[in-house]
Design a protein around this motif. Structure first.
Motif, mmCIF file in Angstrom:
data_model
loop_
_atom_site.group_PDB
_atom_site.id
_atom_site.type_symbol
_atom_site.label_atom_id
_atom_site.label_comp_id
_atom_site.label_asym_id
_atom_site.label_seq_id
_atom_site.Cartn_x
_atom_site.Cartn_y
_atom_site.Cartn_z
ATOM 1 N N UNK A 73 0.822 -1.213 0.000
ATOM 2 C CA UNK A 73 0.000 0.000 0.000
ATOM 3 C C UNK A 73 0.856 1.262 0.000
ATOM 4 N N UNK A 74 1.911 1.259 0.775
ATOM 5 C CA UNK A 74 2.742 2.454 0.956
ATOM 6 C C UNK A 74 3.879 2.473 -0.071
ATOM 7 N N UNK A 75 4.209 3.663 -0.546
ATOM 8 C CA UNK A 75 5.328 3.821 -1.478
ATOM 9 C C UNK A 75 6.654 3.988 -0.742
ATOM 10 N N UNK A 76 6.597 4.286 0.537
ATOM 11 C CA UNK A 76 7.775 4.426 1.396
ATOM 12 C C UNK A 76 7.675 3.361 2.479
ATOM 13 N N UNK A 77 8.754 3.098 3.210
ATOM 14 C CA UNK A 77 8.656 2.104 4.275
ATOM 15 C C UNK A 77 7.491 2.424 5.222
ATOM 16 N N UNK A 104 3.632 6.739 8.078
ATOM 17 C CA UNK A 104 2.179 6.643 8.018
ATOM 18 C C UNK A 104 1.522 7.900 8.590
ATOM 19 N N UNK A 105 2.075 8.443 9.678
ATOM 20 C CA UNK A 105 1.525 9.678 10.249
ATOM 21 C C UNK A 105 1.590 10.809 9.222
ATOM 22 N N UNK A 106 2.712 10.918 8.522
ATOM 23 C CA UNK A 106 2.834 11.951 7.477
ATOM 24 C C UNK A 106 1.848 11.703 6.346
ATOM 25 N N UNK A 107 1.677 10.448 5.961
ATOM 26 C CA UNK A 107 0.731 10.106 4.902
ATOM 27 C C UNK A 107 -0.692 10.524 5.282
ATOM 28 N N UNK A 108 -1.105 10.173 6.488
ATOM 29 C CA UNK A 108 -2.466 10.519 6.911
ATOM 30 C C UNK A 108 -2.626 12.026 7.084
#
Length: 117
Positions: free
Chosen positions: A75-79, A85-89
């Motif tokens: 799902x994630x493009x980065x580790x 994940x916090x930055x993504x959200x």
């Protein structure tokens, strides 16, 4: 400043394969994640809200459809660290709700990562 927070939950697996082989997080494992989004405003709207909690329903749908019971490496493009994940959200929410001020992710009851610009 007024601040509100809403909490969301999902379960997923991941593997931080970029870590050294003997690191426990390099092995496939899973977590019961908690995501908290925080919104802030200096003034309240005409209803007395920073934002109506009901407006945050799309985040629940996004989490359920994209992250819940998934392998986060797919799902994630980065580790898929809690920090990333916090930055993504945060980014996802900020694009929809300008009042977004922070996002937090918990992997365990004792660990939290936060992104706040």
């Amino acid at each position: 400043m007024f601040r509100i927070r809403k909490e969301f939950h999902f379960s997923a697996s991941h593997q931080l394969s970029h870590l050294r082989e003997d690191h426990q997080c390099a092995r496939l494992h899973g977590h019961n994640y908690i995501v908290v989004v925080e919104l802030a405003a200096a003034t309240l709207d005409e209803n007395g809200f920073v934002r109506d909690y009901h407006d945050l329903k799309p985040l629940k749908a996004y989490i359920d459809d994209t992250f819940d019971h998934r392998h986060l490496n797919d799902v994630m493009e980065v580790p898929s660290t809690a920090e990333n994940m916090a930055k993504h959200f945060y980014d996802w929410c900020k694009a929809r709700w300008p009042e977004t001020s922070a996002a937090l992710v918990s992997e365990t009851p004792k660990t939290w990562a936060e992104y706040r610009p």
